[in-house]
Write an enzyme that holds these catalytic residues in place. Structure first.
Site, PDB file in Angstrom:
ATOM      1  N   TYR A  32      -9.052   5.238   7.726  1.00 59.74           N
ATOM      2  CA  TYR A  32      -9.155   5.608   9.143  1.00 59.74           C
ATOM      3  C   TYR A  32     -10.210   6.700   9.225  1.00 59.74           C
ATOM      4  O   TYR A  32     -10.016   7.792   8.683  1.00 59.74           O
ATOM      5  CB  TYR A  32      -7.818   6.137   9.666  1.00 59.74           C
ATOM      6  CG  TYR A  32      -6.761   5.054   9.835  1.00 59.74           C
ATOM      7  CD1 TYR A  32      -6.543   4.463  11.072  1.00 59.74           C
ATOM      8  CD2 TYR A  32      -5.980   4.626   8.760  1.00 59.74           C
ATOM      9  CE1 TYR A  32      -5.581   3.470  11.249  1.00 59.74           C
ATOM     10  CE2 TYR A  32      -5.016   3.640   8.928  1.00 59.74           C
ATOM     11  CZ  TYR A  32      -4.827   3.070  10.173  1.00 59.74           C
ATOM     12  OH  TYR A  32      -3.877   2.089  10.346  1.00 59.74           O
ATOM     13  N   PRO A  86      -3.668   0.247  18.986  1.00 63.43           N
ATOM     14  CA  PRO A  86      -3.488  -0.258  17.623  1.00 63.43           C
ATOM     15  C   PRO A  86      -3.648   0.795  16.522  1.00 63.43           C
ATOM     16  O   PRO A  86      -3.407   0.508  15.349  1.00 63.43           O
ATOM     17  CB  PRO A  86      -4.579  -1.331  17.506  1.00 63.43           C
ATOM     18  CG  PRO A  86      -5.598  -0.983  18.523  1.00 63.43           C
ATOM     19  CD  PRO A  86      -4.890  -0.284  19.629  1.00 63.43           C
ATOM     20  N   LYS A 110       1.345  -0.284  15.152  1.00 67.70           N
ATOM     21  CA  LYS A 110       2.756  -0.354  15.527  1.00 67.70           C
ATOM     22  C   LYS A 110       3.165  -1.564  16.370  1.00 67.70           C
ATOM     23  O   LYS A 110       4.357  -1.859  16.483  1.00 67.70           O
ATOM     24  CB  LYS A 110       3.147   0.913  16.328  1.00 67.70           C
ATOM     25  CG  LYS A 110       3.196   2.152  15.486  1.00 67.70           C
ATOM     26  CD  LYS A 110       4.418   2.157  14.584  1.00 67.70           C
ATOM     27  CE  LYS A 110       4.334   3.144  13.459  1.00 67.70           C
ATOM     28  NZ  LYS A 110       4.295   2.586  12.135  1.00 67.70           N
ATOM     29  N   HIS A 167       0.838  -1.205   0.000  1.00 68.76           N
ATOM     30  CA  HIS A 167       0.000   0.000   0.000  1.00 68.76           C
ATOM     31  C   HIS A 167       0.871   1.254   0.000  1.00 68.76           C
ATOM     32  O   HIS A 167       1.670   1.451   0.902  1.00 68.76           O
ATOM     33  CB  HIS A 167      -0.907   0.014   1.236  1.00 68.76           C
ATOM     34  CG  HIS A 167      -2.059  -0.931   1.126  1.00 68.76           C
ATOM     35  ND1 HIS A 167      -3.152  -0.871   1.949  1.00 68.76           N
ATOM     36  CD2 HIS A 167      -2.307  -1.949   0.253  1.00 68.76           C
ATOM     37  CE1 HIS A 167      -4.013  -1.808   1.601  1.00 68.76           C
ATOM     38  NE2 HIS A 167      -3.522  -2.486   0.589  1.00 68.76           N
ATOM     39  N   TYR A 219       3.984   6.443  10.162  1.00 68.01           N
ATOM     40  CA  TYR A 219       3.151   5.276   9.855  1.00 68.01           C
ATOM     41  C   TYR A 219       3.953   4.213   9.102  1.00 68.01           C
ATOM     42  O   TYR A 219       3.837   3.017   9.382  1.00 68.01           O
ATOM     43  CB  TYR A 219       1.933   5.710   9.026  1.00 68.01           C
ATOM     44  CG  TYR A 219       0.885   4.630   8.894  1.00 68.01           C
ATOM     45  CD1 TYR A 219      -0.100   4.477   9.860  1.00 68.01           C
ATOM     46  CD2 TYR A 219       0.879   3.760   7.798  1.00 68.01           C
ATOM     47  CE1 TYR A 219      -1.067   3.478   9.744  1.00 68.01           C
ATOM     48  CE2 TYR A 219      -0.079   2.767   7.677  1.00 68.01           C
ATOM     49  CZ  TYR A 219      -1.047   2.634   8.652  1.00 68.01           C
ATOM     50  OH  TYR A 219      -1.988   1.646   8.547  1.00 68.01           O
TER      51      TYR A 219
END
Ligand code: RFL
Ligand code: PHB
Length: 397
Positions: A208, A300, A304, A80, A392
Site C-alpha cells: 500500500y 476498497p 473489506k 500472507h 485488516y
C-alpha cells in the site's frame, strides 16, 4: 442457467442476487436442509468474469471451509502474514502474524464465485440466470413472494423469507419503504484505476503506497498474475490509459527499490472503480434481509467489501437456521443490529485507511501534516501497527 430444473413455486428462502453473498448463503442454507432458489440478473459467464476483491480475512476462509468449498482455496490461495506500507521515505512491514497472530489469504473473488457455483451445482440448488424485472411482494407480511421474467415467461415464487443479496444496484434495498430507511453516503473525488497483468507480482506481499502523486496498491492473484491500482481523479477515463502510461505512473508512486523490480506484462483487464461509502439502515424489513453490498459499500482500501458480505451471511444464516430448527425468531429480529455493528467498525477502518493513504485534493497543509504524522505514528509504534493489523485481518464476528 437453469439446466434441467424447473423454477420452484415455493421455497423457504428466495435469494435475490448470485454474487458471493447470495451464493455462500445458498450453500450454507442447503447444507442445513433449508431449500432456496437464487435469482441472478446476469448470465453465468458474466458473473464469472467480474474481477473484484482479492483479500480474504481468516473469518471468510473459515466460513468457506465450513461450507465445504475451500479445497482449491487451500491449494491455490496465498497466505500472507503481513503487508508493506510505503511512502517517499521508504517502506515498512505490518507483521500480522507477530502483532495479532493472524493472516489473510489472497484468493480472487472470481475464484470464490467459481467454487461456490460448482458446489451449488452439485447440491442441485436452482440458480436462475438472466432473471429480469425481479420484484419483491408482501415483504412485511407472513406470505412474501418474488416475481420475475425470463425470456417471455413470468414467474412467481412464494417463500418464507427473502435474502436481498443483489449488490448496490439491486432492487431489494429499494423495496423497503423510503420512510423506513436511513441512508448515509459519502463520495470521494477520486477512484481506483485497476489493471490485471500477466506478470509475476512485484513483491510477495501487498504494498500500500502513499505518494505525492497519489495512492498506489500492488496486489496479486497468483504467482503469475498481478493486480495493480492507482488513485485517479473521477474525471479520468480508463481508455485514456495505455499500458505504458499506467506502468510509468505506477513506478513513480512506488518506492524506487520496489519500482526497479516491477515486471510488466500483458494487461488483461483495466477499469476504474469509484471510491464511495454507503450504509442503509436497517438491514431488514419484515421478511426481507439485506446482505453485503445491497446494504453497504466501503472504499476498497481496507479490503473489506467481500469480507463484510460474508460476515452478514454468517449472522443471517445463523438466525434463519435457529428459526427453522426451533421456531425461535429472536436472532432474526436482531439480525440488522448484529450485522450493522460489524459494518460500522469496518466502515470506520476503511475510511481511516483511505484518508491515511490517498492524496486528498484540496487538503490544507495542516491536514497533510496530520496525515504524515498518522503515517509515521503507525510506522513507529507497535500499537499503531497492531491496530492496523487487527482490523485488516478481520475483527471477530
Ligand atoms: P455483488 O458482488 O455486487 O453481487 C450482487 C449480485 O446481484 C446481482 N443483481 C441482481 N440480481 C437479480 N435482480 C436484480 N435486480 C439484481 N441486481 C443485481 C448482480 O448481478 C450480482 O451478481 O454483491 P455481494 O454479493 O454483496 O458481494 C460484495 C462484493 O462483491 C464487494 O463488496 C467486493 O468486491 C468489494 N471489494 C473488495 N472486497 C474485499 O473484501 N476485499 C478486497 O480486496 C476488495 N477489493 C472490491 C475490491 C471491489 C472493487 N470494485 C470493483 C468496486 C476491489 C475493487 C476494485
Ligand atoms: C485486490 O487485490 O483486488 C485488492 C487487494 C487489497 C485491497 C483492495 C483490492 O485493499
Amino acid at each position: 442457467m437453469l439446466s434441467n430444473q424447473v423454477v420452484p413455486k415455493r421455497v423457504r428462502v428466495v435469494i435475490v442476487g448470485g454474487g458471493p453473498a447470495g451464493l455462500l448463503l445458498a450453500r450454507k442454507l442447503t447444507r442445513d436442509g433449508m431449500d432456496c432458489v437464487i435469482l441472478e440478473r446476469r448470465s453465468r459467464p458474466y458473473v464469472l468474469s467480474r474481477i473484484r476483491a482479492g483479500v480474504l480475512e481468516q473469518g471468510s476462509v473459515d466460513q468457506l471451509r465450513e461450507a465445504g468449498v475451500s479445497q482449491r482455496l487451500h491449494e491455490e490461495g496465498l497466505v500472507h502474514g503481513g503487508c508493506l506500507l510505503s511512502d517517499e521515505n521508504g517502506h515498512f512491514r505490518i507483521d500480522f502474524a507477530e502483532l495479532v497472530g493472524k493472516s489473510v489469504t489472497v484468493y480472487g473473488q472470481t475464484e470464490v464465485t467459481r467454487d461456490l457455483y460448482e458446489a451449488l451445482d452439485s447440491d442441485g440448488v436452482p440458480i436462475v440466470h438472466e432473471a429480469g424485472n425481479v420484484r419483491l411482494h408482501g415483504i412485511d407480511t407472513a406470505n412474501p413472494s418474488v416475481t420475475f421474467d425470463r425470456g417471455r415467461l413470468n414467474y412467481s415464487i412464494a417463500c418464507n423469507f427473502i435474502a436481498g443479496c443483489d449488490g448496490f444496484h439491486g432492487v431489494s434495498r429499494e423495496s423497503i419503504p423510503a420512510g423506513a430507511r436511513k441512508q448515509f453516503e459519502k463520495s470521494y473525488p477520486f477512484g481506483w484505476l485497476g489493471v490485471l497483468s500477466e506478470s509475476p507480482p512485484v513483491n510477495d506481499e501487498l504494498i500500500y503506497s502513499r505518494s505525492g502523486r497519489g495512492f498506489a496498491l500492488a496486489s496479486m492473484r497468483n504467482p503469475l498474475l498481478s493486480r495493480y491500482y492507482i488513485q485517479v481523479p473521477n474525471s479520468e477515463n480508463a481508455d485514456d490509459w495505455s499500458a505504458d502510461r499506467f506502468w510509468t505512473e505506477l513506478r513513480r508512486r512506488l518506492p524506487d527499490s520496489i519500482a526497479e523490480c516491477l515486471e510488466t506484462g500483458k494487461v488483461v483487464e483495466k477499469s476504474i472503480a469509484p471510491i464511495r461509502t454507503f450504509v442503509s439502515e436497517p438491514m431488514s424489513f419484515g421478511r426481507l434481509f439485506l446482505c453485503g453490498d445491497a446494504s453497504h459499500i466501503v472504499p476498497p482500501t481496507g479490503a473489506k467489501g467481500l469480507n463484510l458480505a460474508f460476515s452478514d451471511v454468517h449472522y443471517l444464516h445463523d438466525a434463519l437456521i435457529e428459526e427453522y430448527r426451533s421456531g425461535d425468531g429472536r436472532k432474526l429480529k436482531c439480525y440488522s443490529e448484529s450485522a450493522l455493528a460489524r459494518v460500522w467498525k469496518s466502515m470506520r477502518f476503511s475510511l481511516w485507511m483511505t484518508n491515511l493513504l490517498h492524496r486528498i485534493p484540496d487538503a490544507s497543509e495542516f491536514e497533510r501534516r496530520i496525515q504524515d504524522t498518522e503515517f509515521t505514528h503507525i510506522r513507529d509504534t507497535v500499537n499503531g501497527r497492531a491496530l492496523l493489523a487487527e482490523n485488516y485481518t478481520g475483527l471477530p464476528y
